[in-house]
Enzyme design. Structure first.
Site, PDB file in Angstrom:
ATOM      1  N   TRP A 130     -20.630 -38.443   3.760  1.00 50.90           N
ATOM      2  CA  TRP A 130     -21.365 -38.225   2.505  1.00 50.90           C
ATOM      3  C   TRP A 130     -21.593 -36.722   2.305  1.00 50.90           C
ATOM      4  O   TRP A 130     -22.030 -36.041   3.237  1.00 50.90           O
ATOM      5  CB  TRP A 130     -22.702 -38.975   2.592  1.00 50.90           C
ATOM      6  CG  TRP A 130     -23.564 -38.918   1.370  1.00 50.90           C
ATOM      7  CD1 TRP A 130     -23.166 -38.980   0.080  1.00 50.90           C
ATOM      8  CD2 TRP A 130     -24.994 -38.787   1.344  1.00 50.90           C
ATOM      9  NE1 TRP A 130     -24.258 -38.922  -0.753  1.00 50.90           N
ATOM     10  CE2 TRP A 130     -25.392 -38.807  -0.003  1.00 50.90           C
ATOM     11  CE3 TRP A 130     -25.972 -38.681   2.339  1.00 50.90           C
ATOM     12  CZ2 TRP A 130     -26.730 -38.707  -0.399  1.00 50.90           C
ATOM     13  CZ3 TRP A 130     -27.297 -38.581   1.956  1.00 50.90           C
ATOM     14  CH2 TRP A 130     -27.667 -38.598   0.598  1.00 50.90           C
ATOM     15  N   ASP A 211     -26.658 -44.244   9.793  1.00 50.74           N
ATOM     16  CA  ASP A 211     -27.122 -44.171   8.401  1.00 50.74           C
ATOM     17  C   ASP A 211     -26.803 -45.527   7.772  1.00 50.74           C
ATOM     18  O   ASP A 211     -25.631 -45.874   7.611  1.00 50.74           O
ATOM     19  CB  ASP A 211     -26.357 -43.032   7.693  1.00 50.74           C
ATOM     20  CG  ASP A 211     -26.847 -42.789   6.268  1.00 50.74           C
ATOM     21  OD1 ASP A 211     -27.581 -43.654   5.740  1.00 50.74           O
ATOM     22  OD2 ASP A 211     -26.480 -41.747   5.687  1.00 50.74           O
ATOM     23  N   LYS A 246     -30.394 -49.088  -2.630  1.00 47.91           N
ATOM     24  CA  LYS A 246     -29.333 -49.903  -3.199  1.00 47.91           C
ATOM     25  C   LYS A 246     -29.635 -51.383  -3.060  1.00 47.91           C
ATOM     26  O   LYS A 246     -29.532 -52.134  -4.025  1.00 47.91           O
ATOM     27  CB  LYS A 246     -27.998 -49.587  -2.510  1.00 47.91           C
ATOM     28  CG  LYS A 246     -27.304 -48.361  -3.035  1.00 47.91           C
ATOM     29  CD  LYS A 246     -27.848 -47.085  -2.474  1.00 47.91           C
ATOM     30  CE  LYS A 246     -27.127 -45.877  -3.056  1.00 47.91           C
ATOM     31  NZ  LYS A 246     -27.615 -44.618  -2.505  1.00 47.91           N
TER      32      LYS A 246
HETATM   33  C1  LMR Z   1     -24.027 -41.381  -3.658  1.00 46.40           C
HETATM   34  O1  LMR Z   1     -23.380 -40.994  -2.683  1.00 46.40           O
HETATM   35  O2  LMR Z   1     -23.576 -41.346  -4.816  1.00 46.40           O
HETATM   36  C2  LMR Z   1     -25.414 -41.933  -3.441  1.00 46.40           C
HETATM   37  O3  LMR Z   1     -25.713 -41.948  -2.100  1.00 46.40           O
HETATM   38  C3  LMR Z   1     -26.435 -41.229  -4.248  1.00 46.40           C
HETATM   39  C4  LMR Z   1     -26.634 -39.801  -3.846  1.00 46.40           C
HETATM   40  O4  LMR Z   1     -27.792 -39.382  -3.768  1.00 46.40           O
HETATM   41  O5  LMR Z   1     -25.673 -39.065  -3.627  1.00 46.40           O
END
Ligand code: LMR
Length: 398
Positions: A130, A211, A246
């Site tokens: 992420w 996570d 979510k």
């Molecule tokens: C995403 O990856 O789009 C979600 O986890 C929301 C975010 O805060 O990035």
């Protein structure tokens, strides 16, 4: 003081919200931020949440502070939900769960905790991970590295390379895993592979950090906790950052938790005191509306059962969108194989487009995709899929 500051580009994911809102094209599609959407493009509140909020509003008598642990019933319920009510570590008093402002808040507390517990400890995350992991850990002073994870060519897991990477980690390393619905690539280890990973963690002695932001969106609420439960059984220590954004669709309420497992109950109490010590100079005490709602749901047999069903509706819809999209692309004039969309899970997949192709989708079709070509599959519906496939064909074939 601010004279020397220059504007910086918006966050790669959050920047899309504003750009999409400003676009007047009626055909526009937002495939950016990870929020669930229904067939009409809405992100509705869950019925169980609406019910629990009614109960909360009719019974709450004060908004006074609750203190650093926040809603204790939420913390207990989250421990049981994540680790299972029969968890050995839970029964041994080795787990402490503390609510945080969302899953991101939990990750930040985890990073701050790492800096206090072992300042030189470094974090190893999957390649890719992420985008906000890359901002968050260094912002807390934690050095980040990566281990192999995703094979771009085959859109699948590089399991052997991943294992080789994990075997080089050891005591003092913290290794970050996505429990399910990997963000951004949609590829997860299968149950046998998780077992092998947990064995390596126990053998090598590194500290797993999990996570779990999409619990219930891959195989099921319980099933998606598998990795956490394996680590909990086999490792002395574990860090878990969970989110209710979510699966309870409570995004803006910022509901999350950090859970820590230590060698014994005494250490667990010590770690909880350190958590409170790092949050006090940060946000002092957590917001409690969302956790109070989740507490009501998880402590009601009926509402908890309703919640599991509502999560299943979201999961099934995403899986069926994946299948339909993959079939529509296969039936179009697009030559490239996109069948991986149907094999992956959760909201996200990479389309494998160049930044230039992503920009063409945006500029020529008002289709908004993160520059990495990550799409939120949950944003598709019967009304926008054909338009998307047509646009994709153009940018791929030109
Ligand atoms: C995403 O990856 O789009 C979600 O986890 C929301 C975010 O805060 O990035």
């Amino acid at each position: 003081m601010f004279e020397h500051l220059k504007a910086i580009p918006p966050d790669p994911i959050l920047g899309i919200i504003a750009a999409y809102a400003a676009d007047s094209n009626p055909k526009k599609i937002d495939l950016g931020i990870g929020v669930y959407r229904d067939e009409h493009g809405n992100t509705p509140m869950l019925d169980c949440v609406v019910e629990a909020e009614k109960t909360l509003l009719s019974t709450q008598t004060t908004k006074s502070y609750l203190g650093p642990p926040g809603v204790v019933g939420f913390n207990t319920a989250m421990s049981q939900l994540i680790f299972g009510a029969d968890s050995n570590a839970l029964q041994q008093g080795r787990i402490r769960t503390v609510q945080t402002p969302g899953g991101t808040g939990a990750l930040r507390v985890a990073a701050d905790l790492m800096k206090v517990a072992m300042p030189e400890a470094e974090l190893w995350a999957s390649d890719p991970t992420w985008a906000n992991h890359h901002a968050l850990f260094p912002a807390a002073g934690v050095n980040m590295h990566s281990y192999p994870y995703f094979d771009v060519e085959s859109s699948s897991l590089r399991f052997d390379a991943m294992i080789e990477g994990l075997q080089q980690r050891g005591v003092g390393d913290v290794v970050l895993f996505h429990a399910c619905c990997h963000n951004p690539c949609g590829v997860s280890p299968d149950p046998e592979q998780w077992q092998i990973i947990a064995d390596i963690a126990a053998e090598r002695g590194f500290t797993p950090m999990v996570d779990i932001a999409y619990m219930g969106f891959e195989r099921g609420v319980d099933e998606d906790c598998l990795s956490v439960r394996l680590f909990a059984e086999q490792c002395h220590e574990l860090i878990v950052a969970s989110s209710c954004s979510k699966n309870f669709a409570m995004y803006r309420e910022r509901v999350g938790a950090i859970s820590i497992i230590t060698r014994d109950a005494e250490k667990a109490a010590a770690v909880e005191s350190v958590i409170h010590n790092v949050t006090r100079p940060n946000y002092s005490m957590p917001p409690t509306h969302g956790p109070a709602v989740v507490d009501i749901i998880l402590h009601s047999k009926e509402l908890a059962a309703q919640w599991v069903e509502e999560v299943a509706v979201m999961r099934n819809r995403i899986n069926s969108l994946r299948k339909t999209l993959s079939a529509k692309i296969a039936a179009s004039q697009i030559q490239r194989d996109f069948s991986f969309l149907a094999r992956q899970s959760g909201m996200f997949s990479f389309l494998g487009l160049s930044v230039e192709q992503v920009h063409r989708l945006r500029d020529e079709y008002s289709i908004y995709v993160v520059n990495s070509s990550r799409v939120n599959v949950a944003s598709f519906n019967q009304g926008n899929m054909d338009y998307f496939v047509e646009a994709l064909a153009t940018v791929l074939n030109d």
